[in-house]
Every structure is written in structure tokens, then in C-alpha cells.
Motif scaffolding. Structure first.
Motif, short mmCIF file in Angstrom:
data_model
loop_
_atom_site.label_atom_id
_atom_site.label_comp_id
_atom_site.label_asym_id
_atom_site.label_seq_id
_atom_site.Cartn_x
_atom_site.Cartn_y
_atom_site.Cartn_z
N ARG A 64 0.84 -1.20 0.00
CA ARG A 64 0.00 0.00 0.00
C ARG A 64 0.87 1.25 0.00
O ARG A 64 0.63 2.19 -0.75
CB ARG A 64 -0.92 0.02 1.23
CG ARG A 64 -1.82 1.24 1.28
CD ARG A 64 -2.52 1.43 2.61
NE ARG A 64 -3.42 2.56 2.58
CZ ARG A 64 -3.04 3.82 2.75
NH1 ARG A 64 -1.78 4.13 2.96
NH2 ARG A 64 -3.94 4.80 2.70
N MET A 68 1.48 4.29 -2.77
CA MET A 68 1.38 5.71 -2.39
C MET A 68 2.62 6.46 -2.90
O MET A 68 2.52 7.56 -3.44
CB MET A 68 1.30 5.79 -0.86
CG MET A 68 1.28 7.18 -0.28
SD MET A 68 -0.23 8.06 -0.68
CE MET A 68 -1.22 7.69 0.78
N TRP A 98 -7.26 8.64 -9.49
CA TRP A 98 -8.53 8.75 -8.75
C TRP A 98 -9.38 9.88 -9.29
O TRP A 98 -10.61 9.76 -9.32
CB TRP A 98 -8.29 8.87 -7.24
CG TRP A 98 -7.51 10.05 -6.77
CD1 TRP A 98 -6.15 10.13 -6.61
CD2 TRP A 98 -8.01 11.34 -6.37
NE1 TRP A 98 -5.79 11.38 -6.16
CE2 TRP A 98 -6.90 12.13 -5.99
CE3 TRP A 98 -9.28 11.90 -6.29
CZ2 TRP A 98 -7.02 13.45 -5.55
CZ3 TRP A 98 -9.40 13.21 -5.85
CH2 TRP A 98 -8.28 13.98 -5.49
N VAL A 139 -7.69 3.85 -7.99
CA VAL A 139 -8.08 4.02 -6.60
C VAL A 139 -9.08 2.91 -6.24
O VAL A 139 -9.88 2.50 -7.07
CB VAL A 139 -8.68 5.44 -6.39
CG1 VAL A 139 -9.99 5.61 -7.13
CG2 VAL A 139 -8.85 5.77 -4.92
N LYS A 142 -12.43 2.08 -1.33
CA LYS A 142 -12.23 2.70 -0.02
C LYS A 142 -11.46 4.02 -0.12
O LYS A 142 -11.38 4.77 0.84
CB LYS A 142 -11.46 1.70 0.85
CG LYS A 142 -11.46 1.98 2.33
CD LYS A 142 -10.69 0.88 3.05
CE LYS A 142 -10.01 1.42 4.29
NZ LYS A 142 -8.94 0.54 4.77
N GLY A 143 -10.85 4.25 -1.31
CA GLY A 143 -10.11 5.49 -1.47
C GLY A 143 -8.60 5.34 -1.31
O GLY A 143 -7.91 6.33 -1.06
N ASP A 144 -8.09 4.12 -1.42
CA ASP A 144 -6.64 3.93 -1.38
C ASP A 144 -6.08 3.95 -2.79
O ASP A 144 -6.70 3.46 -3.74
CB ASP A 144 -6.30 2.59 -0.72
CG ASP A 144 -6.47 2.64 0.78
OD1 ASP A 144 -6.14 3.69 1.37
OD2 ASP A 144 -6.91 1.64 1.37
N ILE A 145 -4.87 4.50 -2.93
CA ILE A 145 -4.22 4.55 -4.24
C ILE A 145 -3.60 3.20 -4.56
O ILE A 145 -2.93 2.60 -3.72
CB ILE A 145 -3.13 5.65 -4.25
CG1 ILE A 145 -3.76 7.03 -4.07
CG2 ILE A 145 -2.32 5.60 -5.54
CD1 ILE A 145 -2.76 8.16 -3.91
#
Lengths: 406, 406
Positions: A64, A68, A98, A139, A142-145
Motif C-alpha cells: 500500500r 502511495m 482517482w 483508486v 475505499k479510497g486507497d491509491i
């Protein structure tokens, strides 16, 4: 007037000068009246530099956090390209993954695109803007890259072309198109005017390296018309599409090859263990990519299996195999894989026989064979690799001008 | 057990080694049982390097694209810090401005925070994670990335502390706290144990440079308890809060100063133009920051106005003023501003008189004066600057040990 998606790789945006050159390329399509969406990768070696930073902190960075970190590379490129276009008087806007609505699964480092919400891109296009999208990233819900893994920017471009129903997706790269074989090794290599998705897929998987197989698969599934072309030179490139006009005339369209292949043979596993699942599950669990697999039965009736791997994976492969009590392991390194690819094979029996004869005539020993509908792969010794490719290139008429139109 | 927001600036995360050191700092708070949210800036000179890239493309980059570009700097830092903490065995997660719910106005390059949706941060904190947030950035309602301008990371930290109702916000920097004056110039400078928001605000505006005024204002409005402390050394820093216990004893808490000040005087503007709005609107439109303003009337009854600016703005200021027909312009450069700050002044009349006397005793000519409730500023010649500060530091008892407790 139509809509075009253009993709420029890391080398094409590797410096300020090159970004300005890319801006010129984009502008020339806009001047023709097209709506243009541009996908760019990170500048030159940026991604490697970022990975190096992470490696200084930890040998196993969280995926993760690595996503980022790495996704910043493309974000820098899109902002700079937007500025370059604006400086030349064009309306342009940059969007991260995103922001461009590129939704992926929650698999960091190698995510697949689930859906693209093109609302925002359409708004900008309708307002007359050039839209620049960061490749290689998306994305999660949940909004994670996330990042898309190797060849991710190609995939972004093709997926966007499919979602936007673009007329065309131009993949700009550092070669002028797809060749019958690698021109760095074989002087007679010729640029192909056209190639089918399936042929491209086999060539891509075989290491031709021009287009990522995931992107080709995506293009095939959504029937996206691709063109692979040079970001430096003006000449037209190679079109990748479903039906290729010259299919009947050209049985073999290209010859792929790679060195650093090792052949491994295992036998003597305990009877209670089923040979194939045992061996290949163990290898897969360690992330070792097995290519050709051949099952033999020896004279004594004992099961034996041979397979090819990349030579760099040999130490780990041996480690895995040696954990099986009683396993007898042999291996041969310094091998190479040479493959002929062409959809014409389907309707032309005897292509394999012809291939074997060509190699035999040159005194080249074939150590493994594997076939698919449109591909025949052979494993030969590394020192014979280029000779094999050249002989096959000639025998299947790829040297001839007629095979090519550019 | 409580919740702490920690902020580390660019120097503190300027290298891999320093990031590891920051991780230690974070861990020591976690080990005490606190929930910790960390705000970081971009590594060292990253922001400047990114601006340089943009400047190679255009002299006036679009502010939206510049925000897109610059926001990558903090994104790199947060990912690396998360990895450093994970490598040390701590659960940590990084969040960009938009992921952390930091909503701003649509003013690129200098956006103000409108609201923070802390849902996601709370979820991670409740799951026992250290949350690392990119400073200096946010997102507009439309989904565009913004940056908060100078001192933006301080503002992010304070705003998060307010929104999360944290017990404390620690601002880590390269000095050990707030001093009575700049210790690089004045040996007798002492670190303050406490300072009020208002005093800090005056000192920050006067160029003390430790904390950005916007952040202090935010802290004052939301009563966020701040501590300014060193990222390198263990000693406690300076607490910034509403009521300072030593207020009665210490009339002046600090002395700020800056050189490179120029005084400009204008008179003789055409009668039809109202002097003050005309001059200062014209200067503001060019982005020239005017500090002290004094309106005089000359013996002949003609209006005249004097003001101070930073010397670097002099050429542009002259250009603006010369555009007014008939304007008579005088200026004096190589000046400095020396200011005493302290909330004790409110209840102690005669502080200004005492200040003027101290300077007169040293033979230092005062060229301009400006006062607020808790601050008196004087403009003197640059060569007298340090002597003026030292004399005032002694006269207002800041040399004495009793004034300081660290």
C-alpha cells in the motif's frame, strides 16, 4: 473529427525537452480537430529512484505504501505536460488516477481496473480541454491509491480508450512499431504494418516488450484499435486489430526470443505425492514463473517432468525442489527460447515440421518444444539463438519486402 | 493516554536517516500510550526542485497544475515515514490531504481549510494505527488538489489537532523553541517556556520564522495547545497557549527584527486622486507587501505618506509610484525593523517611552514607529539593528535567568 487516446512512456517524458516534444505531438492531433486524452508514465528513471528510497528503509515495503510512493511519479509528469501545453496556448488539465475515475480492485502493486467513471473526463473534453491522465494508477472503493503493475500505463490508455469509446489508442514508444523480430539482433527484421491482437499477445508474452500483454488483452476484449508508434519519428507505426488483411499470405508474422532460460528436470518424487500439482504448486507459491512444461515417462516407468524457467529463478527453484525427499533434479542453463508466431498457422499444417527442419539444417539441437494455435516455441542453446532466429526469419519469408508495407 | 498531533518540517525528513529518526520520535509517543497523528512536509529541497522543473517549462505555471506537482512532495514523505514505522514493527498508514478529508476553498497555491472530515483518521486510530498525513495540501469540493501556501504544514497540523480535539500539537523544527530574540545574533537570547498565541502571532509576523502565523491564528481560534520543539534534541520546547503564567512579571516577552527594510515617502500626487487608496491599491495589485504606514502632512499642507517595504520589492514599487504623474518619491534603504512584543504592555503604560529612551541612550535614530496593543515596532538603520536588539533585550530584563525556566 474523433477522439484519440495517446500514451507516452517514461522515456518519452524523460526530460523537460522531451515533455515539450510530447506536447507538440499532442497538439498536432488537436489541430486536426480531435478530442485528445493523453496518458503518461513517470519521467525516465523516477520509479526506480523511488523504489530505491523505499529499499533504504525496508527490504519489504508495504505494498500500500509503495503504491502511495510510486504514484507520485506519474503525478509529476501529468502536471508538467499540462503546463507545457498551456505554455503553448492550449487548454489542458491533468488528472490523477482517482480524479480520472479509474477504479481498481484492492490489490496493491498489481491491481486490475474494475471500472472507469468517465464523467469528469467527458466534462473537460466537452469544454474543449486536453485531458492528461496519470498512467499506472487507480483508486480502490475505499479510497486507497493502487498501481497496476508492469505495463500499467499501457493498460490505463487502452482501458480509457474502451471506456470513452475512443476511435483509436496510440501507444508512443521508443521504437517505430512492432517488428518481425528484434532489429537489434537481426538486421533483416522488418516493421509490420498490421498485426492481430492474438499475434501481438503471443509476441508480447514472449518478451517482444513493445506492448504489455494485459493491455493487448484489454484491447482485444473491447476491440480497441491500437497503433504502436515512435514518439521521436513521424512515420506511421504498427496497427493492432482483430482482422489482419495479410493473414493468408503470411503464415508466420513474427519471431520472438529470449535468452537466460534454464531447463529443469525432476523425477523420483515419493509415490504418495502427485507429481505435477506438487511441484508446480510449490513453485507458484514462491512466485516462480514456469514457462514450458513437458511430462515424460522414463523407460523404467517412473514419472519425470521437465520445465523451463528464467535462469535468475534457478537458485530458488532448486531450493523448492530439494525440499522433496528423494527428488532427483537435473538442470541445464544457458538456453534460449525461440518462438514463431502467426495466425496463419491455424490453416497451414506442417509449420512445426518446417520449423524443426530449418533448425536441423543449421545443426541446431532442439531441447524442448511447446505449441499453441498460433505459436511454436523451441528451446535451444543460447549460443544458437540468433542463428536460429535468422534462419527462421529467412525461411518464413520475413526478410522479403513483400511481407511489409512501411 | 491522549491524542497527539506531531508535525515535522522538511529539514526533519530531509534524508532517509532523518526519516528514521522521526520514526523514533513518533514511536516514543506511541510507547507512552498516546494515539498519534503525524503531519509531514516534503523532504528537504523537494518543493524547490519541483518548482524549478515547472519554471523550465513556463514562467507562469498554472496554479492548479503547480498544486498537482508540488503535492507529490509530501506524498513521498508520508509513504516513506509509514514504511519506516512499519519496519520498526509499528502499524502505520499514510494519507494524502484528500484521503485525510482536508477540504479547502478553490484557491490554488494558497487555499484555506474549510472543513476536515476526520472519519477515516478516526477509523485508523481506533484500529491502533499511527496515521501519517501529508501536510500543506487539501482538496476542493470538485476534487482538485490544492496547497495551503507558506507554512501550510503547520496549518495542517493545527487544523487536524482542532478537528480531532487532540490534547496537544507538537511542532518539531530545527530550533529548540521560541527565543526572546534570535540567538544567532544575540548571545543573551533565552528560550521561553511559555508564550501566548497573541505574542507568538506578533513574533511570527515579525519574521521569527518558527511557526507560521496562519497556524498560530488557527490554534488561537480553536484553543489548540501547541509546543514548538526540536526534532534533534530531547529537551522540552516552548508552549504556546492562551494564558501565560508569567505574564505579569514579564512586560516584554520577545524582540523580533528583520533587515532589508526600505522606507518610501510619496507626495505630490494629483489632487483628484485620493492618496491612500490610490497608492496602496496599486501596490497590492502588484503583490507588494507594505508593512508600516505613516501619514504626514508637510508644512506646506500637502499630503505625504511614508511606508516600509522589503528592499527586494523596491524596483517594482518605484515602477508603480512613477506611473503617477507628478508624484515626488523619496526612499531610504539599508534599514531594519526592531520590535518588542509582550502582552504585559497592555497593563503597563510607558513601555514605548522606555523603548525610545533605551535607543536614544545608545545614539540610535528612530526613523519610523508603529504600535499595536502588544507590540511596538521601530525602524532604525541596518547597522544599528543588533545593537538596538541587545540594548532592548537587556533593558527589558530578557537577559536575566529569571525570565526563563528551561
Amino acid at each position: 473529427m474523433g477522439m484519440i487516446v495517446q500514451k507516452f512512456g517514461g522515456t518519452s517524458v524523460g526530460s523537460i525537452e522531451r515533455i515539450q516534444h510530447v506536447a507538440d505531438r499532442v497538439m498536432s492531433e488537436v489541430q486536426k480537430g480531435h478530442q485528445v486524452v493523453v496518458v503518461v508514465s513517470a519521467m525516465g528513471k523516477t520509479t526506480n529512484q523511488l523504489v530505491d528510497l523505499a529499499k533504504q528503509l525496508t527490504s519489504q515495503p508495504s505494498k500500500r505504501e509503495l503504491d502511495m510512493l510510486l504514484s507520485t511519479g506519474e503525478q509529476v509528469s501529468i502536471a508538467l505536460l499540462a503546463m507545457a501545453l498551456q505554455e503553448k496556448g492550449y487548454a489542458a488539465v491533468s488528472l490523477t488516477g482517482w480524479q480520472a475515475g479509474i477504479k481498481t480492485e484492492t490489490v496493491h502493486g498489481n491491481a486490475r481496473i474494475i471500472d472507469i467513471d468517465t464523467t469528469r473526463i467527458h466534462q473537460y473534453l466537452q469544454a474543449g480541454q486536453i485531458v492528461i491522465v496519470a498512467g499506472f494508477q487507480g483508486v480502490t472503493e475505499k479510497g486507497d491509491i493502487t498501481t497496476l503493475g508492469r505495463g500499467g500505463s499501457d493498460t490505463t490508455a487502452v482501458a480509457l480508450a474502451a471506456a470513452l469509446q475512443a476511435d483509436k489508442c496510440d501507444i508512443y514508444t521508443d521504437v517505430t512499431g512492432v517488428f518481425t523480430t528484434d532489429p537489434r539482433y537481426v538486421k533483416a527484421a522488418k516493421k509490420l504494418e498490421e498485426i492481430s491482437y492474438d499475434e501481438m499477445l503471443e509476441l508480447a508474452n514472449l518478451g517482444a516488450g513493445v506492448l504489455h500483454p494485459r493491455a493487448v488483452e484489454f484491447a482485444k476484449n473491447y476491440q480497441v484499435l491500437l497503433e504502436v508508434r515512435s514518439s521521436m519519428e513521424e512515420e506511421s507505426g504498427t496497427t493492432v486489430k482483430e482482422d489482419v488483411s495479410m493473414e493468408q499470405h503470411l503464415i508466420v508474422r513474427g519471431i520472438a526470443f529470449e535468452d537466460q532460460v534454464t531447463k529443469v528436470t525432476v523425477q523420483g518424487l515419493p509415490h504418495e505425492l502427485p507429481m505435477l500439482p506438487t511441484v508446480f504448486t510449490a513453485l507458484a507459491n514462491r512466485g516462480i514463473n514456469v514457462d514450458i512444461i513437458i511430462q515424460n515417462t522414463t523407460n523404467s516407468g517412473a514419472a519425470a517432468v521437465s520445465f523451463s524457467i528464467r535462469t535468475e529463478d534457478l537458485p530458488e527453484t532448486l531450493q523448492v525442489l530439494e525440499s522433496f525427499k528423494g527428488a532427483k533434479i537435473e538442470y541445464e542453463s544457458q538456453l534460449a527460447k525461440v518462438s514463431i508466431v502467426g495466425s496463419g498457422m491455424i490453416s497451414n499444417p506442417g509449420v512445426a515440421a518446417q520449423m524443426f527442419q530449418v533448425l536441423a539444417d543449421k545443426g541446431i539441437e532442439i531441447k524442448m518444444v511447446s505449441t499453441s494455435e498460433i505459436k511454436i516455441s523451441t528451446v535451444v542453446s543460447q549460443e544458437n539463438m540468433v542463428a536460429a532466429v535468422e534462419a527462421l526469419h529467412t525461411a518464413f519469408q520475413l526478410d522479403e519486402k513483400a511481407a511489409v508495407r512501411s
